[in-house]
Motif scaffolding. Sequence first.
Motif, PDB file in Angstrom:
ATOM      1  N   PRO A   1       0.818  -1.207   0.000  1.00 26.63           N
ATOM      2  CA  PRO A   1       0.000   0.000   0.000  1.00 26.63           C
ATOM      3  C   PRO A   1       0.859   1.267   0.000  1.00 26.63           C
ATOM      4  CG  PRO A   1       0.067  -0.973   2.176  1.00 26.63           C
ATOM      5  CD  PRO A   1       0.759  -1.928   1.273  1.00 26.63           C
ATOM      6  N   GLY A   2       0.320   2.347  -0.558  1.00 22.32           N
ATOM      7  CA  GLY A   2       0.997   3.637  -0.534  1.00 22.32           C
ATOM      8  C   GLY A   2       1.948   3.800  -1.706  1.00 22.32           C
ATOM      9  N   ASP A   3       2.215   5.069  -2.089  1.00 18.50           N
ATOM     10  CA  ASP A   3       3.205   5.331  -3.125  1.00 18.50           C
ATOM     11  C   ASP A   3       3.929   6.627  -2.784  1.00 18.50           C
ATOM     12  OD1 ASP A   3       1.504   7.370  -3.745  1.00 18.50           O
ATOM     13  OD2 ASP A   3       0.641   6.381  -5.487  1.00 18.50           O
ATOM     14  N   VAL A   4       4.688   7.144  -3.751  1.00 12.08           N
ATOM     15  CA  VAL A   4       5.504   8.323  -3.459  1.00 12.08           C
ATOM     16  C   VAL A   4       4.626   9.500  -3.051  1.00 12.08           C
ATOM     17  CG1 VAL A   4       5.584   9.042  -5.867  1.00 12.08           C
ATOM     18  CG2 VAL A   4       7.388   9.761  -4.325  1.00 12.08           C
ATOM     19  N   CYS A   5       3.422   9.588  -3.613  1.00 12.34           N
ATOM     20  CA  CYS A   5       2.555  10.730  -3.309  1.00 12.34           C
ATOM     21  C   CYS A   5       2.007  10.647  -1.886  1.00 12.34           C
ATOM     22  CB  CYS A   5       1.420  10.808  -4.320  1.00 12.34           C
ATOM     23  SG  CYS A   5       2.024  11.317  -5.931  1.00 12.34           S
TER      24      CYS A   5
ATOM     25  N   THR B   1       6.198  -0.478   4.657  1.00 11.81           N
ATOM     26  CA  THR B   1       4.825  -0.256   4.211  1.00 11.81           C
ATOM     27  C   THR B   1       3.803  -1.066   5.001  1.00 11.81           C
ATOM     28  OG1 THR B   1       5.277  -1.850   2.484  1.00 11.81           O
ATOM     29  CG2 THR B   1       5.328   0.449   1.877  1.00 11.81           C
ATOM     30  N   VAL B   2       4.129  -2.311   5.325  1.00  6.55           N
ATOM     31  CA  VAL B   2       3.140  -3.134   6.032  1.00  6.55           C
ATOM     32  C   VAL B   2       3.090  -2.749   7.507  1.00  6.55           C
ATOM     33  CG1 VAL B   2       2.417  -5.470   6.603  1.00  6.55           C
ATOM     34  CG2 VAL B   2       3.506  -5.007   4.423  1.00  6.55           C
ATOM     35  N   GLY B   3       4.238  -2.384   8.060  1.00  9.63           N
ATOM     36  CA  GLY B   3       4.244  -1.990   9.460  1.00  9.63           C
ATOM     37  C   GLY B   3       5.316  -2.736  10.219  1.00  9.63           C
ATOM     38  N   GLN B   4       5.566  -2.267  11.451  1.00  2.59           N
ATOM     39  CA  GLN B   4       6.673  -2.837  12.211  1.00  2.59           C
ATOM     40  C   GLN B   4       6.195  -3.790  13.300  1.00  2.59           C
ATOM     41  OE1 GLN B   4       8.442   1.398  11.937  1.00  2.59           O
ATOM     42  NE2 GLN B   4       9.868   0.265  13.185  1.00  2.59           N
ATOM     43  N   GLN B   5       4.985  -4.339  13.143  1.00  3.92           N
ATOM     44  CA  GLN B   5       4.503  -5.269  14.167  1.00  3.92           C
ATOM     45  C   GLN B   5       5.368  -6.523  14.177  1.00  3.92           C
ATOM     46  OE1 GLN B   5       2.804  -3.954  11.715  1.00  3.92           O
ATOM     47  NE2 GLN B   5       0.686  -3.494  12.250  1.00  3.92           N
TER      48      GLN B   5
ATOM     49  N   LEU C   1      17.976  -3.961  11.589  1.00  4.42           N
ATOM     50  CA  LEU C   1      16.716  -3.298  11.228  1.00  4.42           C
ATOM     51  C   LEU C   1      16.306  -2.317  12.310  1.00  4.42           C
ATOM     52  CD1 LEU C   1      14.598  -6.242   9.776  1.00  4.42           C
ATOM     53  CD2 LEU C   1      15.520  -4.291   8.542  1.00  4.42           C
ATOM     54  N   SER C   2      16.433  -2.745  13.573  1.00  2.77           N
ATOM     55  CA  SER C   2      16.089  -1.877  14.698  1.00  2.77           C
ATOM     56  C   SER C   2      16.961  -0.634  14.686  1.00  2.77           C
ATOM     57  CB  SER C   2      16.306  -2.613  16.018  1.00  2.77           C
ATOM     58  OG  SER C   2      15.125  -3.205  16.421  1.00  2.77           O
ATOM     59  N   PHE C   3      18.242  -0.867  14.422  1.00  4.01           N
ATOM     60  CA  PHE C   3      19.198   0.237  14.385  1.00  4.01           C
ATOM     61  C   PHE C   3      18.787   1.260  13.331  1.00  4.01           C
ATOM     62  CE2 PHE C   3      23.058   2.131  12.601  1.00  4.01           C
ATOM     63  CZ  PHE C   3      23.619   2.686  13.742  1.00  4.01           C
ATOM     64  N   LEU C   4      18.303   0.761  12.183  1.00  7.48           N
ATOM     65  CA  LEU C   4      17.900   1.657  11.104  1.00  7.48           C
ATOM     66  C   LEU C   4      16.531   2.284  11.362  1.00  7.48           C
ATOM     67  CD1 LEU C   4      18.989  -0.390   7.959  1.00  7.48           C
ATOM     68  CD2 LEU C   4      20.099   1.619   8.915  1.00  7.48           C
ATOM     69  N   GLY C   5      15.851   1.831  12.442  1.00 12.33           N
ATOM     70  CA  GLY C   5      14.541   2.377  12.754  1.00 12.33           C
ATOM     71  C   GLY C   5      13.407   1.605  12.114  1.00 12.33           C
ATOM     72  N   PHE C   6      13.686   0.395  11.621  1.00 13.30           N
ATOM     73  CA  PHE C   6      12.648  -0.404  10.987  1.00 13.30           C
ATOM     74  C   PHE C   6      12.279  -1.638  11.811  1.00 13.30           C
ATOM     75  CE2 PHE C   6      14.312   2.006   7.454  1.00 13.30           C
ATOM     76  CZ  PHE C   6      13.202   2.275   6.698  1.00 13.30           C
TER      77      PHE C   6
END
Lengths: 317, 293
Positions: free
Chosen positions: A31-35, B146-150, B227-232
């Motif tokens: 989901p989501g894009d540059v915009c 994009t999906v999330g960090q859960q 990943l944690s270090f990079l904030g992800f």
Amino acid sequence: MLKLILNRLVLAVLTLVAVCTLVFAVTEALPGDVCTAFLGRNAQGVRLENCRSQRELDKPAIERFATWSYGVVSEGDLGRSLKRNKSINIMVGSRMRNTLLLATTAALIGIPLAILLGVLAALRRDRRTDVGISTGAIFAMTLPEFVTATLLIYIFAIQLHWFPAVTTVRHNAPLLDFLPNIVLPVITLTLVMSAHILRMVRSAMIDVMASDFVQMAQLKGVPHWRIVFRHALPNAMLPAINIIALTIAWLLGGVVIIEQVFNYPGIGTLMISAIYDRDLPLVQAIALVLAAIYVGVNLLADLASLVLNPRLRTARG
Amino acid sequence: MTSDTHTPVARPSRARQVWRSMRRSRAAMVSLSILLLHLLLAVFAPWLTPWDWTAQDGYNMLQGPSAQHWFGTDNMGRDIFSRTLMGGREALKVTLLGTLLAMGWGSLTGISLGLLGGRLDEWLMRAVDALLAIPWLLFLLLIISTVGQQSWVLILTLGFFYGIAVIRVARGATLDFVARDFVMAARVRGESNWTIVRQELLPNVLDTLLVEGGMRWAWMLLAFSSLSFLGFGVVPPTPDWGLMIADTRGIISIAPWATLFPALALSSLIISINLSADAFGKAMGLDRAKAPV
């Protein structure tokens, strides 16, 4: 022989096509894009549509992928960055140069050092030298890159003031400007890389030194150094080479982290900001470049083992 | 190898042999103890912390180690000792489950491909090689951003990506056995493929898989903390070593303890896993150094 090389080349190209398609598919599916990254997650209405149509994001995914692929194949054009509206070739070009500078310097120092230490450890197997080298290697290999880098910064930049802690050079500065900045990143990368290679060389060397032809040479009275470097080492390198290639390619991930720690303007820092921005063409281009390096290094390793091992040349294609 | 070795399954003497051989190595015992200590501390951390690990204290910022704050405090006045104790829990949870997932699907796929062979095997292994060419960090970052960090996202993505490399190892180990008499005998008896995988092949490649699992776990921990270090990775304010190092390395010149203690905890855990897996492999007669990463 020629058929074998051709076969490898075709496979390499197919791999690159597969990687590009997969990266595109995944970025499309998420989901989501540059915009939305630019205007905020809850953006909607005219602004969002304008933003999308300006960047031709309203066209079907397949069409965009086809246009992009056509550009890459016909002119080597990696497209334009959606966020910064600049040519990706220029953006990637200078940063790739910086990353290659970092990686090749580390490889030029690390690989010979690793082979030398690996041979030494194998010859002194289970004695104090070997235990020292092997333990050191495990530490260098298992410490996360960002921990090693942070420790190096603490010791050499903050306590001793020998080298700068972060890179402040612009990405398109001349190479010589990088000189004091590059020392700590190169040391970090060299440590991790040579540890992996050292372990493989050591274990391959131990196997070879126990083989019949080495014993034969010893019985014939061939000088020890000649046995080690003329007879044993080339044979030990055979199994090691492919694994060295795999390691180098795998370390590309580590380079990203090291660049981030030292704020080094390479392909890794660019990749992370491209992902933050959801800049699809830029992400695509970086994936393509990184995969090309991986495939290229593996190809080189295949060729090197063909050179080292005459038996492979006549094997079935 | 005789053809009637039908029971290499759980011979108790084998486990005892390996254990006895490990007991003899001091490095193995030390690293196993450190690993065990880490696991125990992670499990019981919530009851051991002297301070609330999220509580900020404006009057006690950037204090050095003292009797009150053993590891000092960070730039928000939080107790580093409590945060370091808590900082491995999420990492251990995610990487343990992720490794189980990776080993599960990777080894089942690998063993099956090794047994079945043929065109399917050839094509899928080509696909595996292509997948290994993907810059893994790029993919992980893309998906997580994009999906999330859960936790479950991290477990699934790490488990999936690390499983790909396991396929190769499991298949390679299986190929050593598929041509042996006892597999042939099972085929002649008319056993189903699934039974052959479970009864004949799995017990034989288990050694390799266990060592591989230890190694994967260490690598996954490395990837997770990166990943944690990079904030992800872990979302603040949950304490995590990688994140703590990232947050405090800017103040390392005034408060080095805030960075060094989490770094020490993370390093000792990863190294102890690696050395344990190494010693385990050595005790079982496997050479781990030659395995590709």
